[in-house]
Design a protein around this motif. Structure first.
Motif, PDB file in Angstrom:
ATOM      1  N   LYS A 143       5.492  27.487   7.121  1.00  0.00           N
ATOM      2  CA  LYS A 143       6.168  27.773   8.388  1.00  0.00           C
ATOM      3  C   LYS A 143       6.512  26.507   9.167  1.00  0.00           C
ATOM      4  CE  LYS A 143       2.952  30.638   9.777  1.00  0.00           C
ATOM      5  NZ  LYS A 143       2.211  31.623  10.617  1.00  0.00           N
ATOM      6  N   GLU A 144       5.649  25.487   9.076  1.00  0.00           N
ATOM      7  CA  GLU A 144       5.841  24.292   9.878  1.00  0.00           C
ATOM      8  C   GLU A 144       6.964  23.399   9.366  1.00  0.00           C
ATOM      9  OE1 GLU A 144       3.000  25.338   8.701  1.00  0.00           O
ATOM     10  OE2 GLU A 144       1.976  26.034  10.520  1.00  0.00           O
ATOM     11  N   VAL A 145       7.326  23.521   8.088  1.00  0.00           N
ATOM     12  CA  VAL A 145       8.345  22.626   7.511  1.00  0.00           C
ATOM     13  C   VAL A 145       9.430  23.450   6.813  1.00  0.00           C
ATOM     14  CG1 VAL A 145       6.889  20.594   7.257  1.00  0.00           C
ATOM     15  CG2 VAL A 145       6.812  22.350   5.495  1.00  0.00           C
ATOM     16  N   LEU A 146       9.973  24.430   7.541  1.00  0.00           N
ATOM     17  CA  LEU A 146      10.964  25.331   6.954  1.00  0.00           C
ATOM     18  C   LEU A 146      12.206  24.600   6.453  1.00  0.00           C
ATOM     19  CD1 LEU A 146      11.136  28.614   9.089  1.00  0.00           C
ATOM     20  CD2 LEU A 146      10.758  28.391   6.639  1.00  0.00           C
ATOM     21  N   ASP A 147      12.586  23.528   7.106  1.00  0.00           N
ATOM     22  CA  ASP A 147      13.837  22.848   6.763  1.00  0.00           C
ATOM     23  C   ASP A 147      13.714  21.895   5.582  1.00  0.00           C
ATOM     24  OD1 ASP A 147      15.142  24.158   8.798  1.00  0.00           O
ATOM     25  OD2 ASP A 147      14.640  22.624  10.286  1.00  0.00           O
ATOM     26  N   THR A 148      12.511  21.730   5.047  1.00  0.00           N
ATOM     27  CA  THR A 148      12.335  20.862   3.879  1.00  0.00           C
ATOM     28  C   THR A 148      12.488  21.687   2.604  1.00  0.00           C
ATOM     29  OG1 THR A 148       9.946  21.237   3.759  1.00  0.00           O
ATOM     30  CG2 THR A 148      10.726  19.467   5.208  1.00  0.00           C
ATOM     31  N   PRO A 149      12.757  21.029   1.453  1.00  0.00           N
ATOM     32  CA  PRO A 149      12.928  21.781   0.193  1.00  0.00           C
ATOM     33  C   PRO A 149      11.723  22.650  -0.165  1.00  0.00           C
ATOM     34  CG  PRO A 149      13.697  19.518  -0.060  1.00  0.00           C
ATOM     35  CD  PRO A 149      13.039  19.588   1.286  1.00  0.00           C
ATOM     36  N   GLY A 150      10.520  22.211   0.195  1.00  0.00           N
ATOM     37  CA  GLY A 150       9.332  22.992  -0.152  1.00  0.00           C
ATOM     38  C   GLY A 150       8.927  23.992   0.905  1.00  0.00           C
ATOM     39  N   GLY A 151       9.724  24.110   1.957  1.00  0.00           N
ATOM     40  CA  GLY A 151       9.357  25.011   3.049  1.00  0.00           C
ATOM     41  C   GLY A 151       9.735  26.450   2.825  1.00  0.00           C
ATOM     42  N   LYS A 152      10.730  26.678   1.980  1.00  0.00           N
ATOM     43  CA  LYS A 152      11.181  28.047   1.737  1.00  0.00           C
ATOM     44  C   LYS A 152      11.742  28.176   0.329  1.00  0.00           C
ATOM     45  CE  LYS A 152      15.690  27.264   3.983  1.00  0.00           C
ATOM     46  NZ  LYS A 152      15.464  25.864   4.422  1.00  0.00           N
ATOM     47  N   LYS A 153      11.832  29.416  -0.138  1.00  0.00           N
ATOM     48  CA  LYS A 153      12.299  29.699  -1.495  1.00  0.00           C
ATOM     49  C   LYS A 153      13.364  30.789  -1.428  1.00  0.00           C
ATOM     50  CE  LYS A 153      10.522  31.741  -5.796  1.00  0.00           C
ATOM     51  NZ  LYS A 153       9.274  32.287  -6.432  1.00  0.00           N
ATOM     52  N   LEU A 154      14.539  30.523  -1.999  1.00  0.00           N
ATOM     53  CA  LEU A 154      15.641  31.484  -1.957  1.00  0.00           C
ATOM     54  C   LEU A 154      15.320  32.702  -2.831  1.00  0.00           C
ATOM     55  CD1 LEU A 154      18.548  32.134  -1.021  1.00  0.00           C
ATOM     56  CD2 LEU A 154      19.364  30.976  -3.101  1.00  0.00           C
ATOM     57  N   LEU A 155      15.453  33.888  -2.240  1.00  0.00           N
ATOM     58  CA  LEU A 155      15.195  35.142  -2.963  1.00  0.00           C
ATOM     59  C   LEU A 155      16.479  35.888  -3.300  1.00  0.00           C
ATOM     60  CD1 LEU A 155      12.207  36.488  -0.813  1.00  0.00           C
ATOM     61  CD2 LEU A 155      12.071  35.306  -3.012  1.00  0.00           C
ATOM     62  N   ALA A 156      17.416  35.912  -2.354  1.00  0.00           N
ATOM     63  CA  ALA A 156      18.663  36.653  -2.573  1.00  0.00           C
ATOM     64  C   ALA A 156      19.731  36.102  -1.651  1.00  0.00           C
ATOM     65  CB  ALA A 156      18.451  38.145  -2.292  1.00  0.00           C
ATOM     66  N   THR A 157      20.973  36.124  -2.113  1.00  0.00           N
ATOM     67  CA  THR A 157      22.104  35.700  -1.279  1.00  0.00           C
ATOM     68  C   THR A 157      23.359  36.435  -1.726  1.00  0.00           C
ATOM     69  OG1 THR A 157      23.357  33.806  -0.437  1.00  0.00           O
ATOM     70  CG2 THR A 157      22.710  33.740  -2.764  1.00  0.00           C
ATOM     71  N   ARG A 158      24.190  36.789  -0.748  1.00  0.00           N
ATOM     72  CA  ARG A 158      25.454  37.448  -1.103  1.00  0.00           C
ATOM     73  C   ARG A 158      26.384  37.477   0.108  1.00  0.00           C
ATOM     74  NH1 ARG A 158      22.552  42.512  -0.901  1.00  0.00           N
ATOM     75  NH2 ARG A 158      23.327  43.803   0.808  1.00  0.00           N
ATOM     76  N   LEU A 159      27.647  37.818  -0.151  1.00  0.00           N
ATOM     77  CA  LEU A 159      28.632  37.942   0.919  1.00  0.00           C
ATOM     78  C   LEU A 159      28.513  39.318   1.554  1.00  0.00           C
ATOM     79  CD1 LEU A 159      31.806  36.315  -0.698  1.00  0.00           C
ATOM     80  CD2 LEU A 159      30.078  35.251   0.762  1.00  0.00           C
ATOM     81  N   VAL A 160      28.596  39.338   2.896  1.00  0.00           N
ATOM     82  CA  VAL A 160      28.498  40.586   3.650  1.00  0.00           C
ATOM     83  C   VAL A 160      29.725  40.708   4.542  1.00  0.00           C
ATOM     84  CG1 VAL A 160      27.191  41.854   5.414  1.00  0.00           C
ATOM     85  CG2 VAL A 160      25.974  40.608   3.613  1.00  0.00           C
ATOM     86  N   SER A 161      30.300  41.892   4.557  1.00  0.00           N
ATOM     87  CA  SER A 161      31.505  42.128   5.363  1.00  0.00           C
ATOM     88  C   SER A 161      31.185  42.068   6.852  1.00  0.00           C
ATOM     89  CB  SER A 161      32.094  43.501   5.015  1.00  0.00           C
ATOM     90  OG  SER A 161      33.146  43.823   5.901  1.00  0.00           O
ATOM     91  N   LEU A 162      32.132  41.570   7.622  1.00  0.00           N
ATOM     92  CA  LEU A 162      31.994  41.533   9.074  1.00  0.00           C
ATOM     93  C   LEU A 162      32.714  42.710   9.728  1.00  0.00           C
ATOM     94  CD1 LEU A 162      32.401  37.706   9.748  1.00  0.00           C
ATOM     95  CD2 LEU A 162      30.325  39.081   9.887  1.00  0.00           C
ATOM     96  N   GLN A 163      32.975  43.733   8.947  1.00  0.00           N
ATOM     97  CA  GLN A 163      33.618  44.933   9.461  1.00  0.00           C
ATOM     98  C   GLN A 163      32.572  46.047   9.585  1.00  0.00           C
ATOM     99  OE1 GLN A 163      36.918  44.671  10.268  1.00  0.00           O
ATOM    100  NE2 GLN A 163      36.748  42.557   9.538  1.00  0.00           N
ATOM    101  N   GLY A 164      32.434  46.592  10.784  1.00  0.00           N
ATOM    102  CA  GLY A 164      31.563  47.746  10.973  1.00  0.00           C
ATOM    103  C   GLY A 164      30.081  47.395  10.987  1.00  0.00           C
ATOM    104  N   SER A 165      29.239  48.433  10.852  1.00  0.00           N
ATOM    105  CA  SER A 165      27.785  48.262  10.871  1.00  0.00           C
ATOM    106  C   SER A 165      27.172  49.154   9.797  1.00  0.00           C
ATOM    107  CB  SER A 165      27.222  48.633  12.247  1.00  0.00           C
ATOM    108  OG  SER A 165      27.430  50.013  12.523  1.00  0.00           O
ATOM    109  N   GLY A 166      25.903  48.931   9.523  1.00  0.00           N
ATOM    110  CA  GLY A 166      25.220  49.751   8.514  1.00  0.00           C
ATOM    111  C   GLY A 166      24.085  48.981   7.860  1.00  0.00           C
ATOM    112  N   TRP A 167      23.447  49.621   6.915  1.00  0.00           N
ATOM    113  CA  TRP A 167      22.278  49.024   6.258  1.00  0.00           C
ATOM    114  C   TRP A 167      22.691  48.084   5.131  1.00  0.00           C
ATOM    115  CZ3 TRP A 167      17.424  49.232   7.997  1.00  0.00           C
ATOM    116  CH2 TRP A 167      17.089  50.227   8.921  1.00  0.00           C
TER     117      TRP A 167
END
Length: 371
Positions: A143-167
């Motif tokens: 938590k203290e070094v989130l911006d460093t390479p060892g501070g976090k681990k990517l789990l998922a990434t994708r493009l999300v529409s900016l139209q409307g709302s929903g889950w």
């Protein structure tokens, strides 16, 4: 498992030949054993305040089961348990924390999903308007070094529409497996919103509902699909104390004419209703659905010759012939028992007031036959 339930329901009946203390002792023992059938040591407490279950869990229950909780679509669930866990941070800073203390050690994590409700996008000024943004979910390692390479681990990434709302749903199975193996490693999740290609957006045009400032129906939620390995496991009758076995617990019935009893014995093997009412048992405070169900039971005779309508096994047919011809001493006629069993599903609040959907095998007699 159905046989165990029938035995326990008989124990919960109110006899006339036992003292009040004896009745209470037997009822407490029967309820304890019934909880074991449902894989629990103690009943969860009812929620302190009126609480609505997440709509996702209600819809999932209705897709899997009918109004009585009997499974109608067995292919939907992955495993036999679905747990919903709400975020505990109540933060607006796209940080989320889910406490997994209610997950049993023997539960295998099959799939874990992060459910976030996408709010209506902010209106941006200027001619350049975005139609999509990139949403990334990270497992927090330090938590203290989130911006460093060892501070976090990517789990998922994708493009999300900016139209409307929903889950929006993100799969984060490996992170949850890490947390269940080492509870101290659970430092939570971080979600970021960026432009296409990872360019910064300030302020970000997309926001997700938080646990603190938005309606309960939109709260961030972790959904776990698990399996505890239970498959039709029942409590052995040998483990029952003698004072709650059937011979010691007659169920009171109104006296009936002898002719009626004789007629009852001549009725062929068939299925009869058997209501299980969770309110009568005292469990309605924590069980959401169903309020009860029809377990059914089998009763009737299996006379020689056994017809096809009695659904006899080959073994039962041979036993019936030997019994009818008196070819061997001590051989009784076949018994009327369930030959098809169905599972039921419970939607309930656990000890942490999270909502759980759990499936239990062999709880309803689907049909009866002579075996």
């Amino acid at each position: 498992m159905l046989g165990t339930v029938l035995l326990l329901l008989a124990a919960l009946a109110k006899p006339t030949c036992l003292s009040l203390a004896g009745v209470e002792s037997r009822r407490a023992e029967a309820l304890k054993r019934l909880l074991e059938v449902f894989g629990m040591e103690d009943p969860p407490p009812a929620p302190a305040h009126s609480k609505k279950p997440p709509q996702y869990m209600v819809d999932l229950f209705n897709s899997v089961a009918n109004a009585d909780g009997v499974t109608k679509n067995p292919d939907i669930l992955e495993g036999n348990t679905v747990r919903s866990v709400l975020d505990k941070t109540h933060s607006e800073k796209m940080r989320f924390l889910f406490i997994l203390s209610s997950v049993a050690k023997n539960e295998k994590i099959l799939t874990a999903e992060l459910h976030l409700f996408r709010l209506w996008p902010r209106v941006t000024d200027g001619p350049k308007r975005h139609h999509f943004c990139q949403v990334s979910v990270y497992q927090v390692l330090e938590k203290e070094v989130l911006d460093t390479p060892g501070g976090k681990k990517l789990l998922a990434t994708r493009l999300v529409s900016l139209q409307g709302s929903g889950w929006e749903v993100f799969t984060i199975t490996q992170a949850v497996r890490d947390w269940t193996e080492d509870e101290s490693s659970n430092q939570g999740l971080l979600v970021t919103v960026q432009g296409l290609g990872g360019s910064p957006l300030d302020p970000p045009p997309l926001q997700f509902a938080s646990g603190g400032d938005h309606h309960e129906s939109k709260k961030p939620m972790l959904v776990l699909f698990t399996d505890d390995g239970r498959r039709g496991a029942s409590v052995p009758t040998a483990d029952f104390p003698a004072h709650i076995l059937p011979a010691e617990m007659p169920v009171p019935r109104r006296p009936r004419p002898r002719s009626t009893r004789s007629l009852d014995q001549l009725q062929p093997c068939q299925r009869h209703p058997l209501s299980v009412d969770f309110e009568e048992i005292g469990w309605s405070g924590w069980i959401i659905s169903p309020r009860g169900y029809n377990a059914f039971h089998c009763r009737g005779s299996c006379p020689f010759p056994l017809g096809e309508n009695m659904r006899p096994t080959n073994h039962a047919t041979v036993q019936s012939i030997i019994n009818a011809l008196k070819l061997s001493e001590g051989v009784s006629s076949p018994c009327c028992v369930p030959d098809k069993l169905y599972s039921i599903n419970l939607l309930y609040f656990d000890d942490d007031e999270n909502v759980v959907l759990k499936q239990y095998d062999d709880m309803v007699a689907g049909s009866c036959g002579c075996h």
